[in-house]
Design a protein around this motif. Structure first.
Motif, PDB file in Angstrom:
ATOM      1  N   SER A 164       0.833  -1.209   0.000  1.00 30.61           N
ATOM      2  CA  SER A 164       0.000   0.000   0.000  1.00 30.61           C
ATOM      3  C   SER A 164       0.863   1.254   0.000  1.00 30.61           C
ATOM      4  N   LEU A 165       1.971   1.196   0.752  1.00 32.59           N
ATOM      5  CA  LEU A 165       2.881   2.341   0.791  1.00 32.59           C
ATOM      6  C   LEU A 165       3.532   2.570  -0.571  1.00 32.59           C
ATOM      7  N   LEU A 166       3.859   1.477  -1.271  1.00 34.96           N
ATOM      8  CA  LEU A 166       4.441   1.605  -2.610  1.00 34.96           C
ATOM      9  C   LEU A 166       3.434   2.219  -3.577  1.00 34.96           C
ATOM     10  N   GLU A 167       2.175   1.815  -3.458  1.00 34.96           N
ATOM     11  CA  GLU A 167       1.147   2.378  -4.338  1.00 34.96           C
ATOM     12  C   GLU A 167       0.951   3.869  -4.052  1.00 34.96           C
ATOM     13  N   LEU A 168       0.970   4.225  -2.767  1.00 43.64           N
ATOM     14  CA  LEU A 168       0.880   5.629  -2.395  1.00 43.64           C
ATOM     15  C   LEU A 168       2.079   6.403  -2.945  1.00 43.64           C
ATOM     16  N   SER A 169       3.269   5.785  -2.875  1.00 46.51           N
ATOM     17  CA  SER A 169       4.485   6.435  -3.364  1.00 46.51           C
ATOM     18  C   SER A 169       4.380   6.756  -4.847  1.00 46.51           C
ATOM     19  N   ALA A 170       3.706   5.884  -5.603  1.00 43.07           N
ATOM     20  CA  ALA A 170       3.560   6.112  -7.043  1.00 43.07           C
ATOM     21  C   ALA A 170       2.751   7.384  -7.308  1.00 43.07           C
ATOM     22  N   PHE A 171       1.712   7.614  -6.495  1.00 47.35           N
ATOM     23  CA  PHE A 171       0.916   8.830  -6.666  1.00 47.35           C
ATOM     24  C   PHE A 171       1.732  10.068  -6.304  1.00 47.35           C
ATOM     25  N   ILE A 172       2.541   9.962  -5.252  1.00 48.31           N
ATOM     26  CA  ILE A 172       3.394  11.089  -4.857  1.00 48.31           C
ATOM     27  C   ILE A 172       4.426  11.359  -5.940  1.00 48.31           C
ATOM     28  N   GLU A 173       4.980  10.284  -6.524  1.00 52.18           N
ATOM     29  CA  GLU A 173       5.972  10.430  -7.597  1.00 52.18           C
ATOM     30  C   GLU A 173       5.367  11.146  -8.801  1.00 52.18           C
ATOM     31  N   THR A 174       4.126  10.824  -9.118  1.00 50.02           N
ATOM     32  CA  THR A 174       3.455  11.482 -10.244  1.00 50.02           C
ATOM     33  C   THR A 174       3.362  12.989 -10.022  1.00 50.02           C
ATOM     34  N   ARG A 175       3.019  13.372  -8.792  1.00 45.24           N
ATOM     35  CA  ARG A 175       2.935  14.806  -8.476  1.00 45.24           C
ATOM     36  C   ARG A 175       4.303  15.483  -8.615  1.00 45.24           C
TER      37      ARG A 175
END
Length: 629
Positions: A468-479
């Motif tokens: 879940s943290l990795l998936e959240l990280s992907a959204f942060i990376e996109t920003r």
């Protein structure tokens, strides 16, 4: 747009007292309150938080003297209902009135208003926390307070506020954006709340202590994942290194020389092209003149033939008359009758005709002289024009030859050399990045392997699943990528209990300077909002940030031009991305920085913007100047 429409947004803020009031309107999506310092932006931030139940009363500022109550109008995203929250400064009561909707909470209508409190237990029925959590779809839920004891507490809106209202002092801290504070006791609750927002599961069924076997299985799974990552990066490094070995590397000095020569060649090509265009216009003008002169010359020659033909005809008639008079006959040369007194008139007419013919011949001859002079002039001009055409055409041919034979091949060759060098630099940067990632992975593997051998306290384990943290990280990376935070952005999550924060390109977020920490703090919470939207998780869908950008500009006074350019690029990219905020959420930013003119044109109509000028031009601030109160 996400189908998840939980949460609420702010429509209007009104502060009143002493017979006067000021207000500020907001909309769904992106909202920006910007302008000069000391104009009330931070005051607006704090008074909104206060209207939503915060115990921290807004600091008194000179302009706010006499104002003692706040009205906050909010509306839900789902099944739209509008509420007005009223709170008097210094009081623990909040009165809520529902408008433009027949049903209140849980389908029960509000007769006039409902009275809520900000004091006492947050789980009480009349506490403001329950009302606000119900709007977010997060009421009656538990979060974990201690993994060691398994103790849980009720989720309150005050916890949620710490993830949605970020003031200017917190946004620059080195602490995790997902931890409420630096207090150790709050970390488990913070992780539990994040797990609830990411998965939709509260702490109702959390076991008191994680079994050793489960712990070993969890760590072993992480180690297997890390080993796979190490193999992947190692293989990628091998391929990149081989590619770099085949590339033609050049020194930085040679690159600068190539770049300089390329720029000069391009400028020369532009100059020659501009000259060619100028000559082409001159040549076109020559052709237009030539066409005109040729047409005029042809007409003059036709007119010359006409004059010559008229003179020939008249001369022929005169010659005929002379021959007739030499015959000596007594017959009339006009009508061939015997010449008598009645026919003398014919002779007189004949003489008059001869005189007129001679005059006409003289006139035509005079005109012919002028006409032939004009024809000669035209022929001279035509010859000069043709010489000019030949000269300009030769210059165009010479320019085209220079461009096609010399400059164009040279520019292509220089560009090719430059691409080769830049590709080599890119490969070197990629190799360096992979090395950093491998180092980080090995460190994490070492830490986990030690955990398998040591007894670990329950509190030190992460609550949130790493996937879940990795998936959240992907959204942060996109920003961060959209904001051009760095040339190559790769976001991972360091789930260690002490850290529990993102790592950007192998570097912990906390190790960056204040500027980058503040804007990456904003990216973490916006990424969390994006995650909730896409995965249709219940959440506030409201985020209020105070000064995420001003700190980013606060560099040392001696900054290089490249640093300034990077700052402008990040700000521009941030505002463009911010303008695309979905209408199923609301983001309010208070900041001194505002978009530049070019960016303003791009985001016009997409951002609800209030500008506090601090002067008589436009709106002075949230309050009028103290002299006008």
């Amino acid at each position: 747009m996400s189908l998840n429409m939980s949460g609420f947004y702010i429509k209007e803020l009104t502060v009143s007292g002493g017979g006067q009031q000021v207000n500020l309107k907001f909309e769904k999506g992106a909202n920006l309150v910007t302008g000069a310092s000391d104009t009330g932006k931070t005051y607006v931030f704090s008074v909104i938080s206060y209207a939503l139940g915060s115990s921290q009363e807004p600091k008194t500022i000179p302009e706010a003297v006499g104002y003692n109550e706040v009205y906050l109008t909010i509306a839900t995203f789902k099944n739209p209902a509008t509420y007005i929250l009223h709170r008097v400064f210094g009081k623990n009561q909040i009165h809520i009135r529902q408008v433009n909707h027949t049903d209140g909470l849980d389908g029960k209508p509000f007769s006039v208003y409902k009275k809520f409190t900000t004091a006492g237990k947050a789980s009480a029925e009349n506490h403001i926390s329950g009302f606000l959590l119900s709007l977010c779809g997060l009421n009656n839920l538990l979060i974990l307070e201690s993994k060691t004891t398994g103790k849980t507490v009720n989720l309150t809106y005050s916890y949620l506020r710490k993830l949605t209202f970020i003031d200017e002092s917190r946004i620059i801290t080195t602490g995790s954006p997902f931890y409420f504070s630096d207090q150790y006791i709050d970390r488990t609750k913070s992780q539990s709340l994040l797990n609830l927002l990411l998965t939709g599961h509260d702490a109702s069924e959390v076991k008191q202590i994680e079994e050793q076997k489960v712990k070993e299985t969890r760590i072993t799974g992480k180690l297997e994942f890390l080993s796979g990552q190490v193999l992947r990066f190692a293989h990628e490094k091998e391929l990149t290194t081989a590619e770099y070995a085949t590339s033609v590397g050049k020194s930085h000095e040679i690159y600068l020389e190539i770049d300089r020569e390329l720029r000069e060649s391009i400028e020369l090509a532009k100059a020659l092209t501009a000259r060619k265009n100028e000559v082409t216009l001159v040549l076109q003008n020559y052709y237009e003149k030539l066409s005109y002169k040729t047409e005029l010359l042809n007409r003059f020659k036709v007119l010359e033939k006409q004059y010559l033909s008229d003179n020939e005809r008249l001369n022929f008639i005169l010659e005929s008359s002379i021959l007739s008079s030499q015959l000596g006959d007594t017959l009339c040369p006009i009508c061939s009758s015997p010449l008598d007194e009645n026919h003398l008139l014919h002779v007189s007419e004949h003489e008059n005709f001869r005189v007129a013919a001679l005059e006409e011949i003289n006139r035509n001859s005079t005109k012919l002289i002028g006409l032939r002079a004009s024809i000669l002039d035209l022929q001279t001009e035509e010859s000069e024009i043709r010489i000019g055409i030949a000269g300009e055409g030769a210059e165009i041919s010479q320019i085209e030859l220079e461009l096609s034979e010399n400059l164009t091949p040279k520019i292509e060759h220089l560009r090719s050399d430059l691409r080769i060098y830049l590709n080599a630099e890119r490969l070197l940067n990629k190799i360096s990045f992979i090395d950093e990632q491998l180092s980080s992975l090995y460190q994490e593997k070492d830490r986990l392997e030690k955990q398998l051998k040591l007894k670990e306290t329950a509190e030190d384990g992460a609550i949130v699943e790493y996937s879940s943290l990795l998936e959240l990280s992907a959204f942060i990376e996109t920003r961060l990528s959209a904001w051009n935070y760095e040339q190559y952005v790769k976001v991972d999550f360091d789930s260690r209990y002490q850290t529990f924060d993102i790592a950007i390109s192998g570097k912990n977020r906390s190790s960056y300077g204040k500027g980058k920490r503040s804007i990456s703090f904003a990216a973490c919470l916006l990424g969390l909002m994006d995650y909730s939207q896409i995965n249709e998780m219940n959440s506030p869908n409201l985020l209020v940030l105070d000064s995420p950008l001003t700190t980013f500009e606060e560099k040392k006074q001696e900054t290089t031009q490249e640093d300034d350019l990077l700052s402008k690029q990040v700000l521009r990219s941030f505002f463009i991305d911010f303008a695309e905020t979905s209408d199923s959420s609301q983001v309010i930013i208070f900041d001194n920085k505002m978009p530049d003119r070019a960016t303003m044109q791009l985001i016009n109509g997409k951002v609800n913007m209030h500008v506090f000028t601090g002067s008589a031009q436009g709106r002075f601030g949230f309050f009028p100047p103290s002299s006008q109160n």
